[in-house]
Design a protein around this motif. Structure first.
Motif, PDB file in Angstrom:
ATOM      1  N   THR A   7       1.037  -1.311   0.128  1.00 47.78           N
ATOM      2  CA  THR A   7       0.066   0.008   0.051  1.00 47.78           C
ATOM      3  C   THR A   7       0.984   1.275   0.069  1.00 47.78           C
ATOM      4  O   THR A   7       2.092   1.031   0.165  1.00 47.78           O
ATOM      5  CB  THR A   7      -0.929   0.046   1.126  1.00 47.78           C
ATOM      6  OG1 THR A   7      -0.191   0.334   2.509  1.00 47.78           O
ATOM      7  CG2 THR A   7      -1.805  -1.231   1.221  1.00 47.78           C
ATOM      8  N   PRO A   8       0.314   2.447  -0.003  1.00 49.72           N
ATOM      9  CA  PRO A   8       1.100   3.657   0.004  1.00 49.72           C
ATOM     10  C   PRO A   8       1.953   3.755   1.420  1.00 49.72           C
ATOM     11  O   PRO A   8       2.915   4.649   1.301  1.00 49.72           O
ATOM     12  CB  PRO A   8       0.213   4.768  -0.134  1.00 49.72           C
ATOM     13  CG  PRO A   8      -0.864   3.987  -0.872  1.00 49.72           C
ATOM     14  CD  PRO A   8      -1.177   2.864  -0.362  1.00 49.72           C
ATOM     15  N   ILE A  42       1.876  -9.922 -15.361  1.00 46.70           N
ATOM     16  CA  ILE A  42       1.633  -8.557 -14.788  1.00 46.70           C
ATOM     17  C   ILE A  42       0.296  -8.241 -15.115  1.00 46.70           C
ATOM     18  O   ILE A  42      -0.025  -8.057 -16.362  1.00 46.70           O
ATOM     19  CB  ILE A  42       2.694  -7.380 -15.120  1.00 46.70           C
ATOM     20  CG1 ILE A  42       4.099  -7.818 -14.734  1.00 46.70           C
ATOM     21  CG2 ILE A  42       2.185  -6.047 -14.703  1.00 46.70           C
ATOM     22  CD1 ILE A  42       5.165  -6.953 -14.924  1.00 46.70           C
ATOM     23  N   THR A  43      -0.601  -7.964 -14.389  1.00 46.76           N
ATOM     24  CA  THR A  43      -1.991  -7.554 -14.678  1.00 46.76           C
ATOM     25  C   THR A  43      -2.375  -6.049 -14.151  1.00 46.76           C
ATOM     26  O   THR A  43      -1.459  -5.979 -12.994  1.00 46.76           O
ATOM     27  CB  THR A  43      -2.856  -8.391 -14.009  1.00 46.76           C
ATOM     28  OG1 THR A  43      -2.957  -8.494 -12.778  1.00 46.76           O
ATOM     29  CG2 THR A  43      -2.782  -9.952 -14.667  1.00 46.76           C
ATOM     30  N   ARG A  44      -3.233  -5.094 -14.800  1.00 47.72           N
ATOM     31  CA  ARG A  44      -3.295  -3.978 -14.196  1.00 47.72           C
ATOM     32  C   ARG A  44      -4.740  -3.585 -14.307  1.00 47.72           C
ATOM     33  O   ARG A  44      -5.438  -3.981 -15.116  1.00 47.72           O
ATOM     34  CB  ARG A  44      -2.548  -2.939 -14.914  1.00 47.72           C
ATOM     35  CG  ARG A  44      -2.803  -1.353 -14.741  1.00 47.72           C
ATOM     36  CD  ARG A  44      -1.752  -0.611 -15.510  1.00 47.72           C
ATOM     37  NE  ARG A  44      -1.819   0.727 -15.324  1.00 47.72           N
ATOM     38  CZ  ARG A  44      -1.263   1.814 -15.421  1.00 47.72           C
ATOM     39  NH1 ARG A  44       0.152   1.441 -15.626  1.00 47.72           N
ATOM     40  NH2 ARG A  44      -1.301   2.754 -14.967  1.00 47.72           N
ATOM     41  N   THR A  45      -4.935  -2.980 -13.215  1.00 48.29           N
ATOM     42  CA  THR A  45      -6.663  -2.720 -12.957  1.00 48.29           C
ATOM     43  C   THR A  45      -6.522  -0.921 -12.646  1.00 48.29           C
ATOM     44  O   THR A  45      -5.779  -0.565 -11.688  1.00 48.29           O
ATOM     45  CB  THR A  45      -7.414  -3.367 -12.076  1.00 48.29           C
ATOM     46  OG1 THR A  45      -6.930  -3.245 -10.774  1.00 48.29           O
ATOM     47  CG2 THR A  45      -7.383  -4.840 -12.636  1.00 48.29           C
ATOM     48  N   PRO A  89      -2.181   1.836 -10.025  1.00 49.95           N
ATOM     49  CA  PRO A  89      -0.803   2.240  -9.680  1.00 49.95           C
ATOM     50  C   PRO A  89      -0.646   3.663  -9.976  1.00 49.95           C
ATOM     51  O   PRO A  89      -1.073   4.300 -10.851  1.00 49.95           O
ATOM     52  CB  PRO A  89       0.063   1.434 -10.682  1.00 49.95           C
ATOM     53  CG  PRO A  89      -0.856   1.097 -11.746  1.00 49.95           C
ATOM     54  CD  PRO A  89      -2.299   0.831 -11.166  1.00 49.95           C
ATOM     55  N   ALA A  90       0.214   4.506  -8.921  1.00 49.18           N
ATOM     56  CA  ALA A  90       0.653   5.617  -9.032  1.00 49.18           C
ATOM     57  C   ALA A  90       1.860   5.599  -9.487  1.00 49.18           C
ATOM     58  O   ALA A  90       2.863   6.324  -8.981  1.00 49.18           O
ATOM     59  CB  ALA A  90       0.683   6.106  -7.556  1.00 49.18           C
ATOM     60  N   LEU A  91       1.918   5.227 -10.997  1.00 50.34           N
ATOM     61  CA  LEU A  91       3.267   5.398 -11.693  1.00 50.34           C
ATOM     62  C   LEU A  91       2.706   5.824 -13.298  1.00 50.34           C
ATOM     63  O   LEU A  91       1.603   5.671 -13.595  1.00 50.34           O
ATOM     64  CB  LEU A  91       3.938   4.100 -11.891  1.00 50.34           C
ATOM     65  CG  LEU A  91       4.636   3.556 -10.635  1.00 50.34           C
ATOM     66  CD1 LEU A  91       5.073   2.301 -10.803  1.00 50.34           C
ATOM     67  CD2 LEU A  91       5.929   4.376 -10.396  1.00 50.34           C
ATOM     68  N   GLY A 129       0.034   3.921  -4.575  1.00 50.90           N
ATOM     69  CA  GLY A 129       1.513   4.242  -4.266  1.00 50.90           C
ATOM     70  C   GLY A 129       2.403   3.089  -3.922  1.00 50.90           C
ATOM     71  O   GLY A 129       3.608   3.268  -3.907  1.00 50.90           O
ATOM     72  N   GLY A 130       1.759   2.116  -3.528  1.00 56.74           N
ATOM     73  CA  GLY A 130       2.619   0.658  -3.285  1.00 56.74           C
ATOM     74  C   GLY A 130       3.160   0.254  -4.697  1.00 56.74           C
ATOM     75  O   GLY A 130       4.338  -0.231  -4.389  1.00 56.74           O
ATOM     76  N   ALA A 131       2.795   0.871  -5.638  1.00 55.69           N
ATOM     77  CA  ALA A 131       3.456   0.461  -6.966  1.00 55.69           C
ATOM     78  C   ALA A 131       4.753   0.996  -6.980  1.00 55.69           C
ATOM     79  O   ALA A 131       5.826   0.592  -7.497  1.00 55.69           O
ATOM     80  CB  ALA A 131       2.345   0.857  -8.250  1.00 55.69           C
ATOM     81  N   ARG A 132       4.854   2.259  -6.431  1.00 52.28           N
ATOM     82  CA  ARG A 132       6.284   3.110  -6.507  1.00 52.28           C
ATOM     83  C   ARG A 132       7.281   2.232  -5.721  1.00 52.28           C
ATOM     84  O   ARG A 132       8.564   1.735  -6.007  1.00 52.28           O
ATOM     85  CB  ARG A 132       6.329   4.409  -5.987  1.00 52.28           C
ATOM     86  CG  ARG A 132       5.607   5.402  -7.010  1.00 52.28           C
ATOM     87  CD  ARG A 132       5.689   6.848  -6.476  1.00 52.28           C
ATOM     88  NE  ARG A 132       5.117   6.934  -5.244  1.00 52.28           N
ATOM     89  CZ  ARG A 132       3.937   7.479  -5.105  1.00 52.28           C
ATOM     90  NH1 ARG A 132       3.290   7.824  -6.503  1.00 52.28           N
ATOM     91  NH2 ARG A 132       3.126   7.741  -3.937  1.00 52.28           N
TER      92      ARG A 132
END
Length: 269
Positions: free
Chosen positions: A189-190, A265-268, A245-247, A220-223
């Motif tokens: 998580t962030p 890798i999946t993204r929503t 994701p915050a990227l 923000g956990g993606a950062r």
């Protein structure tokens, strides 16, 4: 003439088993330690005995000598290492700087360590000697293999315990911690700290790597995940899930797949 060589880094004079030549070193760089051993090895067996964070340096040097490092250089003496004795080595990391817990260096070393012994049948026997107050979890990656032992003693500098470990007369004082592997999913998580995540990953990887590891990174956990993957090349997951994701949308996740750090890798969002 072949001589058995006991290489020691720690306080005081090294113990000397019969039939061995003991020498002391103060190297803090694994590659320079390898070169130092290159110049002194005479064809006999080798025992590596190290105290504290020197144990991390010795472990890294062992991987370097076996070509299990970015250099891919094999040392002839590597297959003659019969024992590695770690005296109160903080295998999970300790303090600040390079050896800190949850740091990139320690995390990468621990992952490469278990990967190496998964791939090989090295005859080296690992003995971790701890004091009674040591945390068992701090050396979980060291004792995951049949030739690894954990010994608890009132004094980690007890020459008898060290000599027994070197020549093979030791008895483990605690059964090995090898639970059944379980699939594991991490959640970032962030608010997840990078060091906390890397420390947890190394612990989990040592125990459950064969069951499958995945991660979900939210906002923000993606950062944090991106930093982890960049700083620790050996980090890998079966599946990476990105939730809002915050990227930047063009962040090069494809390179993560190409480096085999993630299968999917999946993204929503």
């Amino acid at each position: 003439m072949r001589r058995n060589l006991l290489i020691y880094q720690g306080p005081g004079a090294p113990p000397t088993p019969e039939g061995w030549h003991a020498i002391r070193t103060t190297h803090h760089d694994p590659r320079s330690l390898c070169r130092w051993i290159d110049a002194r090895w005479e064809g006999g067996r080798i025992a590596l005995v190290a105290h504290g964070t020197a144990g991390l340096v010795f472990r890294h040097a062992y991987l370097v000598a076996n070509g299990d490092d970015d250099s891919r250089e094999h040392r002839p003496w590597a297959r003659h290492v019969s024992r590695m004795v770690l005296l109160a080595c903080p295998s999970r990391g300790a303090g600040l700087g390079r050896f800190r817990r949850g740091g990139a260096y320690v995390t990468d070393l621990r992952i490469r360590w278990v990967d190496h012994f998964d791939r090989t049948t090295d005859p080296v026997k690992m003995v971790q000697i701890n004091g009674p107050s040591a945390n068992r979890d701090d050396c979980v990656d060291v004792e995951q293999f049949p030739n690894a032992r954990l010994v608890t003693t009132p004094d980690v500098f007890d020459n008898r315990a060290i000599l027994d470990a070197v020549v093979g007369r030791f008895q483990p004082t605690t059964p090995p911690s090898r639970p059944a592997p379980q699939p594991t999913e991490f959640l970032l998580t962030p608010y997840t700290r990078l060091s906390t995540f890397l420390d947890l990953y190394a612990q989990t990887y040592a125990l459950h790597r064969h069951a499958g590891l995945s991660v979900t990174a939210v906002e923000g956990g993606a950062r944090t995940l991106a930093k982890a993957l960049s700083r620790v090349p050996s980090l890998r997951f079966d599946t990476v899930r990105l939730d809002r994701p915050a990227l930047p949308p063009d962040f090069p996740w494809q390179r993560v797949v190409e480096r085999e750090q993630a299968d999917h890798i999946t993204r929503t969002g």
